[in-house]
Design a protein around this motif. Sequence first.
Motif, mmCIF file in Angstrom:
data_model
loop_
_atom_site.group_PDB
_atom_site.id
_atom_site.type_symbol
_atom_site.label_atom_id
_atom_site.label_comp_id
_atom_site.label_asym_id
_atom_site.label_seq_id
_atom_site.Cartn_x
_atom_site.Cartn_y
_atom_site.Cartn_z
ATOM 1 N N SER A 146 -4.946 -1.472 3.477
ATOM 2 C CA SER A 146 -5.446 -0.762 2.302
ATOM 3 C C SER A 146 -5.168 0.731 2.388
ATOM 4 C CB SER A 146 -6.951 -1.001 2.166
ATOM 5 O OG SER A 146 -7.491 -0.261 1.098
ATOM 6 N N LYS A 147 -5.460 1.327 3.531
ATOM 7 C CA LYS A 147 -5.345 2.783 3.669
ATOM 8 C C LYS A 147 -3.908 3.251 3.707
ATOM 9 C CE LYS A 147 -7.596 6.640 3.877
ATOM 10 N NZ LYS A 147 -8.173 7.144 2.622
ATOM 11 N N THR A 148 -2.979 2.362 4.047
ATOM 12 C CA THR A 148 -1.563 2.741 4.068
ATOM 13 C C THR A 148 -0.841 2.319 2.800
ATOM 14 O OG1 THR A 148 -1.009 0.695 5.257
ATOM 15 C CG2 THR A 148 -1.418 2.672 6.586
ATOM 16 N N PHE A 149 -1.494 1.518 1.939
ATOM 17 C CA PHE A 149 -0.851 1.099 0.692
ATOM 18 C C PHE A 149 -0.650 2.315 -0.205
ATOM 19 C CE2 PHE A 149 -0.847 -0.455 -3.696
ATOM 20 C CZ PHE A 149 0.174 -1.381 -3.621
ATOM 21 N N ASP A 150 0.584 2.615 -0.506
ATOM 22 C CA ASP A 150 0.954 3.803 -1.282
ATOM 23 C C ASP A 150 0.311 5.058 -0.694
ATOM 24 O OD1 ASP A 150 2.597 4.791 -3.298
ATOM 25 O OD2 ASP A 150 0.983 4.875 -4.758
ATOM 26 N N ASN A 151 0.176 5.052 0.618
ATOM 27 C CA ASN A 151 -0.398 6.180 1.367
ATOM 28 C C ASN A 151 -1.775 6.589 0.852
ATOM 29 O OD1 ASN A 151 1.679 6.406 3.226
ATOM 30 N ND2 ASN A 151 2.799 7.951 2.065
ATOM 31 N N GLY A 152 -2.576 5.588 0.477
ATOM 32 C CA GLY A 152 -3.988 5.838 0.178
ATOM 33 C C GLY A 152 -4.285 6.493 -1.151
ATOM 34 N N THR A 153 -3.386 6.371 -2.129
ATOM 35 C CA THR A 153 -3.595 7.075 -3.404
ATOM 36 C C THR A 153 -4.505 6.335 -4.385
ATOM 37 O OG1 THR A 153 -1.525 6.106 -4.231
ATOM 38 C CG2 THR A 153 -1.409 8.344 -3.313
#
Length: 489
Positions: free
Chosen positions: A242-249
């Motif tokens: 979750s936190k790395t998905f699209d760098n947390g945006t």
Amino acid sequence: MELLDKDLVSIQEVRNLIAKAKIAQKRLSEMSQEEINKIVKAISDAGYENAEKLAKMAHSETGFGKWEDKIVKNTFASKVVYESIKDVKTVGIINEDKALKVLEVAVPMGVVAGLIPSTNPTSTAIYKAMIAIKSGNSIVFSPHPNAKNCILETVRIISEASVAAGCPDGAIGCMTVPTMQGTDELMKHNDVALILATGGSAMVKAAYSSGTPAIGVGPGNGPAFIEKSANIKLAVKRIMDSKTFDNGTICASEQSIVVEKEIEDKVVEELKNSGAYFVTEEQSKKLEKFILRPNGTMNPQIVGKSAEVIANLVGIEIPKGTRVIIARENRVGHKVPYSKEKLCPILAFYVEDNWNTACERCIEILNNEGAGHTLVLHSENQEVIREFALKKPVSRLLVNTPGALGGIGASTNLLPALTLGCGAVGGSSTSDNIGPLNLINIKRVGYGVRELEELRGTKSQSVESACTVSNEEDLINVLVEKIMQKLNK
């Protein structure tokens, strides 16, 4: 006379867009459900077909996130959202209760103002256009200046597709000269019926202060609590995904991890094995000064950047391949950067004695920022899950799922949406994941079922008989019967 002042140009453009949108909306309001559905399908298809192109444009223009993940978001906004709304009734009579004799009729709101953020620009534009048209409304977009080009291209693509499917021209419009004054004109214009505000706190506050009805969303700051009964390996995987998905945006992504002391070592080990790096105390102090600007808002330089890029900006060394930076914390407050929203791969790490104190810590974090938004719980203990559901000041309690994807309805069965209401506690007008039914008024038709005498409790026999009459012939028979009864007396 040629207008050279950018603000005046923006204001005039907004007025022209609203005028076209108002005419287009009048035509939309006269269309059948089938005609509306055809247009929405065309928008969905166009968004899906251009998902990669628009993802790359958004990444190139904003510098946020990963274009590969933005493809997923564009696909979600076009296809997943479409599948969830395609069969929803939004035109004419949408519900009829024959037993209660009540009809519900959908009434479009009119022209919608759509405020689009730079973090999820193309996907939000696709999503908002679909739910607006589905509910019989037109929409005028105010794009974030840092994402203007990719939003304009998105609007061009879906607008052309919608017109080809029978949508009136002007139903989907977008400012080409976005300024604060132009956006202010859009929000306050008498012909704008509703504002859909997705963005920073200042924008949402401005929307609610405009005098126009608004649906706005506040900041997310969701903690993720790993309770001792959880599958730790799977919980960590989900948080890291979750936190790395699209760098947390995505605003529903986790901002902190809260664990019980009993499982601290296991969680830390699993996080490190999954690519997380725990900064030293010295590094933590250096990083926290970079997270917030002097006015207390998030530093835009960290938004949507990778862990390695952030480390280079700050001047700290982290292992190559680090996916998420984690800092240990035991404080919460407006001047404690790690306890606030961080739209990037940075997490705070809190350790509590037991799940009760962890529960209180989560509430403290949310009341500091993010109340009404989202909380993530990893647990197999149904009692704990129920207690969290009852006590936490959030609109979305996500259980055993990645926060970013669960909150928007991708990895859960919540309504797929990219605008997430925070409820009254979060300063929002609704706690819903926003869909087309949030963009219509409902006219209710109620048939009379009781007479005044019944309400008074003095209903006579003749009234009772008359109330049961279903047609003219029955009424005549009742009256004849009454006359014969009197003659026989």
